[in-house]
Design a protein around this motif. Structure first.
Motif: not given
Lengths: 728, 700
Positions: B5, B7-8, B10, B367, B375-377, B658
């Motif tokens: 999982k 955590h991006r 930004r 989340s 996917d984006r949660l 990415t």
């Protein structure tokens, strides 16, 4: 003997030695006078494409030419004489450049770059030939994108005449492949042109790994050609923009432009004194420019566009060949004088010199029988939008001696116009256009007497169709009483009152070409179909007279005789048959005329009827057949008597080289010679004893070691006296 | 590769500051770089352009010019002071008021005995360089108008000074101006404006090269004072000049962001005497002003308003394509990313962001949902900023740390250290400053908490580490760990083991010391490798230490056995893959997967990699094959293969690219198997830069 005679070939390279302009044109080198634009000599002898010309540095009246046939020839271009042939032992070699500071030729042979070293010696007989493979594994430039490009550079003053730089052609996807190269005449500086429009000036390449370069960027397309002026003060460049750019050497920020030169610039040459520039263009044109400011002369051949989309037609008035010329223009080319008469602007829009732009193109042109009317169709296809078509009708104006626009019909049809012809009947002026939208339309010149100011203009008279089939071709009979329209497999024949008289069909295969017979054969209608059929119908009986299985790509009728010419494509070659519709045997046939399909052909009527006695050449008596090969070369047939005459005239052209050969000179010179012959017919020039030792001594000894004049005088006079023994 | 999982993050709006000045020390091959905020960075060019040291800035300090004298670094700025830096303790050693108003430039003579500064009041002041100090010597003849730029003739007898509208040449022994070179003004509207001579260069053949605000690069004869050649290179300013060591090339940086090279070239091979300066190459690697330039032996180094440091190699100086011949853009200091301005409390899910002026504490979002890879949660709880802590005093924050339980927070400037106690219960957060600090703790290069948050370690001077015990009420000095080697270099990396037994500290001398925290004494020294360690981490279960160096080499060292592990030996024997070795940016962070002890998680500025020690290492013998880099980054191809084929294509390096368009600051595994990735899109940084000078573009 009938021989195809090439009129125009695309490949052009030029060199300007002062008064004469040399230009490699196909297999020959043409010598033009730079002041009068006349072609003075045609140096023929090479058997393949001439790839380079260079002046002999030791004799400025001689020129070397190298060719793809692997030979190097030395010419005297003022007299048009071949002096020497230097064959190469390498078969299949291809000389690509010649540089004569060390008299060195560079050849590409089987992907090998070979330098042939010819030492410059006075003796012509003895020639030590040194051959060295300089570089293996070279792909011909421009062949592959991954291939490494080679720059071949001759350096003045250095013993090794060639230097090579290798650079990977695709560096980070940038389009920096080399397109052209030029050397500075005085300094160690090499200019290279690149595909992305940049010019790089390389310096300091003598020291290993210390080379450096600077970049000049103005061109937005590829740089086609580069040339330093003889003093090295300026660098000239040209490309698709058709602008001659003059860069000031060492002050690269300053540049001069000479815009609107016509087609894309392919080559630039500079005269040795730097006063004349010369650019050759992709549309078969040479422009002579005086010191980068003024265009002083234009030598124009048959304008070669991207491709000829109009049929070849003959202007009935001027007997000129009419076809696509400059973009958006029709050119009128005089076949008898081999000279461009003028370009007629059809589209009347500014042409933008850029790749990938969709601009209006002239696709169809037709004349009526008397040459009073010209109909043109122009179209533009833009991606994602509808087809734009304009039909324009032009009236011949006696006062201005040219065509004036009379009527413009925007969107005359909903789809592409496939064919167009004028009715030949003298009573009405009628034009028929047929289109892929399934209709054919007849346009009539309507006299609106009520609107006097407007004058006559064209309007649509009749719209016809047949079972929603797409028409492909149309043809009027010689008297204009019948119109035949080919709707796919069906030929429909219409009367002038637009009654469908009869339908003819010979399935399978759609009709490709239709042609009415002329004169004594006017009862016949000939048609060709896509399924290799040539059919001949008898219109009186409405039945098929005969048919034969040949793949006819083009059918053309001679307007002055019953003859028909059919070009058949067979196994990659084209064959020609000339026949009369009523006779079972062809008058003339020639197999393997040229490679590829013949796209366009036309019968051009002759000025005077030939009295040819040879049987197989009699079909050429009234008119001459011209055709375009796949490589866009215009070819024709000539008879033996004509050839003899050509040869004689070329001999007559060889004249005194001290005066520029202009038509005026030819006239005057002949006159003067006659006069001379009249005044003292018996006068003979006494040969002076030029070989005398005394004269030699007087003329060739340096002035400061000569004895006094009084001493020499008596000796000199004595040497001029004719000795009593020889006088007797 | 494993699924996480992620955590991006930004919301870290880090903004680097523009590069103002640059000085290259050819002897030690170090580049000193000054930024607008007054910070100085030292890059080691022998060690893959590794950023060794950062001296934090100060509010009142601005640097206009930098200068090396031997191994000593001096700076001068518009505050009118000359400062010398202590490169061992990463702080200014002393600063000296020059009494000449703002100082525009500072230079030294080639002998290293004198410094010259150019002042606003028109004086050129000479300073004598003493052993530990500098001393004012004398003024040269005072001129009207400010002295913008200076250049010392290599013999030391003359100085060229660039001023407004003119260049002066001074005779140093007498102090008199001997030449006055008038510089033309620009054309048109700029005629009324004075021309600023931004930069001058005095060559040994008495040629003076100048770059000015009218966009000209001019070559003068210094003997006669005559203009030899003018190159009009830009419509805007020529801001910087730099001369190569052999004086055959000069580079000029302009406001358009271009760097233009001039070379001293003979027109033909046979006329070597009449060489002249010819404009040759143009490099366009910047979008904004090029303020600082240095031409080193094989490359041109440039920096400016767009904050990038660009090393542009001169390709003709290289025999073949190699690692060194590639263009590199050092976007941002990577030491900053090296866990210094970011800390992550693994247990509490907190993030600490460090800015020069403040600290920010964030709580990560949460989340419950599960989704497919990619996917984006949807977030149950949004990330929130808990705390904004502004620093006290003028000095910028140089390091900070957050304990893994989230209960302690510490930061340090060059003058002081502050420790705070944090208490978070649900939504309330309280912060209390620990008032009484041990006297020994006055500043730190690095701060680090032990995994159980009972101790804090502070890297101090001379590579020593202070151990501070933390209890609820107070913090107490315990011990000073000192290295045996006696190195004086600062520690730039520190890490503790999960069981609290070991502490590893790396310093700029490339030494890594491992201390036993129970015995409070040096345990061992990792064999010194030639390149500086850029990241290291101790495995929580096996206590093997993974070290990545600036040259991309990877080692695993068993602390207990005091030797390299078998896996590491095998890897070294086989050699690393070329694609791995050719990367530009060093690895900045090492962490481990607690679920799978074989996995090591690494990242640099642009990619993220998991090394699985179970798998075979990709063999470097395929180097020559085209497209093998595709085989190296094979995660996408692997996904398309069937289950049977997959094992044959697996190898140890699993790389995720990415994050190519953004900069990766931190990738850390939290305890609940979720990955925290702090990224900063490059676009967001460039959009915050001021507008570049307007240029006419073709077809616009």
């Amino acid at each position: 003997k009938l021989d195809p005679l090439p009129l125009c070939l695309p490949h052009v390279k030029i060199k300007v030695p002062q008064k004469f302009l040399l230009c490699a044109s196909g297999e020959s080198v043409k010598v033009y006078s730079s002041s009068s634009e006349e072609c003075v000599h045609d140096l023929q002898g090479h058997t393949d494409l001439v790839s380079g010309i260079v002046r002999n540095p030791s004799n400025h009246l001689q020129v070397y030419s190298c060719s793809a046939d692997g030979t190097v020839r030395l010419w005297d271009f003022t007299d048009g004489i071949l002096i020497k042939v230097q064959p190469h032992s390498l078969p299949r070699s291809f000389a690509i450049a010649a540089s004569f500071f060390a008299l060195c030729t560079v050849l590409v042979k089987l992907f090998q770059l070979v330098a042939v070293h010819l030492p410059l010696s006075g003796d012509q007989e003895v020639e030590a030939r040194e051959l060295s493979a300089v570089l293996c594994d070279v792909s011909p430039s421009g062949a592959a994108s991954f291939g490494r490009k080679v720059r071949v550079v001759g350096l003045p003053g250095t013993s090794v005449a060639n230097k090579f730089f290798l650079k990977s052609g695709n560096k980070k996807g940038a389009k920096n492949a080399f397109t052209c190269v030029s050397c500075h005449p005085k300094e160690d500086c090499i200019a290279t042109g690149h595909e992305d429009g940049k010019i790089r000036l390389w310096r300091n390449f003598n020291q290993k790994k210390e080379y450096t370069y600077s970049t000049l960027h103005w061109h937005h397309g590829a740089v086609n050609t580069l040339q330093f002026t003889p003093e090295g003060t300026n660098l000239l460049s040209g490309g698709i923009e058709s602008v001659l750019v003059q860069w000031h050497y060492t002050q690269e920020n300053q540049k001069d432009f000479l815009p609107r030169l016509g087609g894309a610039i392919t080559h630039i040459a500079v005269s040795p004194d730097g006063s004349l520039f010369c650019t050759s263009h992709s549309d078969n044109k040479i422009t002579i420019i005086q010191s980068c400011v003024k265009v002083s002369a234009i030598i124009q051949g048959l304008v070669k566009g991207e491709g000829v989309r109009t049929d070849l037609t003959i202007d009935p008035r001027s007997k000129a060949l009419v076809l696509n010329g400059k973009p958006g223009h029709l050119q009128f080319y005089s076949l008898h004088r081999d000279k461009l008469l003028y370009n007629l602007d059809i589209v009347q829009q500014e042409y933008i010199h850029e790749e990938g732009l969709d601009q209006f193109e002239v696709v169809k042109a037709a004349f009526d029988t008397r040459g009073n009317w010209l109909a043109t169709v122009e179209e533009r296809t833009q991606k994602g939008s509808e087809l734009e078509i304009n039909l324009k009708l032009w009236a011949y104006d006696e006062q201005t001696q040219s065509f004036m626009l009379n009527t413009t019909v925007t969107a005359p049809h909903e789809d592409q116009i496939t064919a167009m012809c004028f009715s030949p009947s003298p009573e009405t002026t009628m034009l028929v256009t047929i289109s892929f939208d399934g209709h054919f339309k007849a346009w009539l010149l309507a006299d609106h007497s009520d609107t006097k100011a407007e004058g006559a203009c064209w309007s649509c008279d009749f719209v016809g169709g047949y079972h929603h089939l797409k028409p492909g071709c149309c043809c009027f009979s010689a008297d204009g009483s019948l119109l035949a329209v080919g709707f796919q497999e069906v030929v429909t024949v219409w009367s002038p009152s637009w009654e469908l008289l009869t339908t003819l069909s010979q399935p399978p295969g759609a009709i490709r070409d239709l042609c009415f017979g002329r004169l004594s054969c006017s009862k016949y209608l000939l048609g060709t179909s896509t399924k290799n059929q040539l059919c001949c119908w008898n219109l009186l009986t409405c039945s098929l007279e005969w048919s034969t299985p040949v793949d006819v790509s083009l059918l053309q009728a001679d307007p002055l005789s019953e003859n028909m010419a059919a070009f058949c494509s067979q196994s990659g070659c084209s064959d020609l048959f000339v026949f009369k519709p009523g006779e079972p045997r062809p008058l003339y046939s020639q197999k393997a005329l040229c490679t590829g399909k013949v796209q366009r052909a036309v019968f051009a009527p002759r000025d005077q009827m030939l009295e040819s006695c040879e049987e197989h050449a009699q079909w050429l008596n009234r008119s001459q057949l011209y055709f375009f090969t796949q490589h866009m070369d215009l070819m024709t047939f000539s008879t033996k008597t004509e050839e003899d005459r050509l040869l004689a005239s070329s001999k007559r052209l060889m004249v005194d080289d001290s005066v520029a050969v202009t038509p005026f000179y030819l006239l005057l010179g002949k006159h003067r010679q006659q006069q001379e012959a009249l005044t003292n017919p018996m006068a003979e020039r006494i040969q002076l004893p030029q070989g005398s030792i005394a004269i030699k001594e007087l003329l060739y000894t340096p002035a400061h070691v000569l004895p006094s004049a009084s001493f020499l005088c008596s000796m000199f006079v004595r040497s001029l006296l004719i000795s009593s023994s020889s006088a007797r | 590769m494993g699924e996480f999982k992620v955590h991006r993050v930004r919301f870290f709006d880090y903004m680097p500051t523009a590069i103002r000045a640059m000085a290259f020390n050819a002897h030690t091959e170090r580049l000193a770089l000054a930024r607008m905020d007054g910070s100085v960075e030292i890059f080691n060019f022998t060690d893959h352009y590794f950023q060794e040291k950062v001296i934090p800035g100060k509010d009142s300090r601005s640097i206009e010019s930098l200068c090396w004298v031997g191994g000593r670094l001096f700076s001068a700025g518009l505050n009118g002071e000359i400062a010398e830096y202590d490169l061992e303790n990463l702080r200014p050693k002393y600063s000296l008021e020059a009494y000449g108003g703002p100082i525009w430039t500072i230079i030294s003579n080639t002998q290293g005995t004198q410094l010259a500064i150019g002042c606003e009041d028109g004086t050129v002041k000479l300073f004598e360089v003493l052993e530990e100090h500098i001393q004012f010597e004398r003024n040269l003849d005072r001129q009207k108008g400010r002295i913008i730029s200076l250049s010392w003739h290599p013999s030391g007898t003359h100085i060229a000074a660039g001023m407004m509208d003119m260049i002066r040449v001074f005779d140093v022994p007498t102090g008199h101006a001997v030449q006055r070179l008038l510089v033309d003004r620009g054309f048109g509207g700029s005629k009324s404006r004075e021309t600023v001579v931004w930069s001058v260069a005095f060559l040994s053949d008495h040629t003076v090269v100048s770059g000015d605000s009218a966009g000209k690069v001019q070559v003068w004869d210094g003997h006669t004072g005559t203009l030899v050649k003018t190159h009009l290179v830009t419509k805007w300013d020529v801001l910087a000049l730099s001369v190569s060591k052999d004086e055959s090339s000069v580079v000029a940086g302009t406001s358009e962001g271009t760097v233009i090279q001039f070379q001293f070239i003979a027109p033909t091979l046979h006329q070597q005497q009449d060489k002249e300066w010819v404009r040759t190459r143009t490099f366009k690697n910047h979008t904004h002003d090029v303020r600082a330039l240095a031409e080193i032996e094989t490359a041109i180094v440039s920096g400016g308003m767009d904050t990038h440091l660009v090393v542009r190699p001169l390709l003709e100086k290289f025999d073949e394509k190699s690692h060194a011949s590639g263009l590199r853009k050092i976007h941002f200091p990577h030491v900053i990313a090296n866990n210094i301005n970011l800390s992550c409390a693994k247990k509490a899910g907190l993030l600490l962001f460090q800015f020069p002026g403040q600290l920010e504490l964030w709580r990560l979002g949460d989340s419950d949902e599960h989704g497919k890879p990619g996917d984006r949660l949807p977030l149950k709880r949004k990330p929130e900023k808990l705390l904004l802590l502004k620093r006290k005093g003028e000095d910028h924050i140089c390091c900070s740390a957050l304990s893994s339980c989230g209960g302690w927070l510490a930061y340090s400037t060059v003058s002081s250290v502050r420790i705070y106690r944090l208490q978070t219960d649900n939504n309330n957060i309280s912060i209390t400053k620990v008032s009484k600090l041990p006297k020994a703790l006055h500043s730190a290069h690095q701060l680090c908490f032990s995994s159980d948050s009972s101790k804090m370690f502070a890297a101090s001077s001379q590579s020593s580490v202070l151990v501070i015990a933390l209890t609820q009420s107070e913090c107490k000095y315990v011990h000073t760990l000192k290295p045996k080697s006696g190195s004086r270099q600062p520690i730039h990396l520190m890490t503790t083991s999960g069981d609290g037994k070991w502490l590893a500290a790396a310093n700029s001398d490339c030494e890594i010391h491992v201390y036993n925290l129970q015995k409070l004494k040096l345990h061992c020294i990792v064999p010194v490798y030639g390149s500086c360690p850029s990241a290291m981490g101790i495995h929580p279960t096996t206590n093997n230490m993974t070290v990545v160096h600036a040259d991309q080499q990877l080692f695993e060292y068993s602390i207990v056995e005091k030797q390299y592990t078998d896996w590491s030996r095998k890897l070294q024997k086989q050699g690393l893959h070329n694609v791995w070795l050719d990367r530009d940016t060093p690895v900045t962070h090492v962490t481990f997967n607690s679920k799978n002890p074989n996995q090591v998680v690494l990242h640099d500025m642009h990619m993220f990699c998991i090394i699985d020690q179970m798998f075979i290492h990709p063999c470097p013998c395929h180097n020559g094959l085209i497209g093998f880099s595709g085989l190296f980054y094979n995660q996408m191809t692997l996904r398309s293969l069937s289950e049977q084929e997959r094992p044959s294509h697996l190898h140890a390096f699993k790389i995720c690219k990415t994050f190519q368009v953004s900069l990766l600051f931190l990738a850390s595994l939290l305890d609940d198997q979720s990955l925290v990735v702090v990224e900063r899109p490059l676009l967001a940084i460039t959009s915050q830069l001021p507008a570049p000078v307007r240029q006419k573009k073709f077809a616009t």
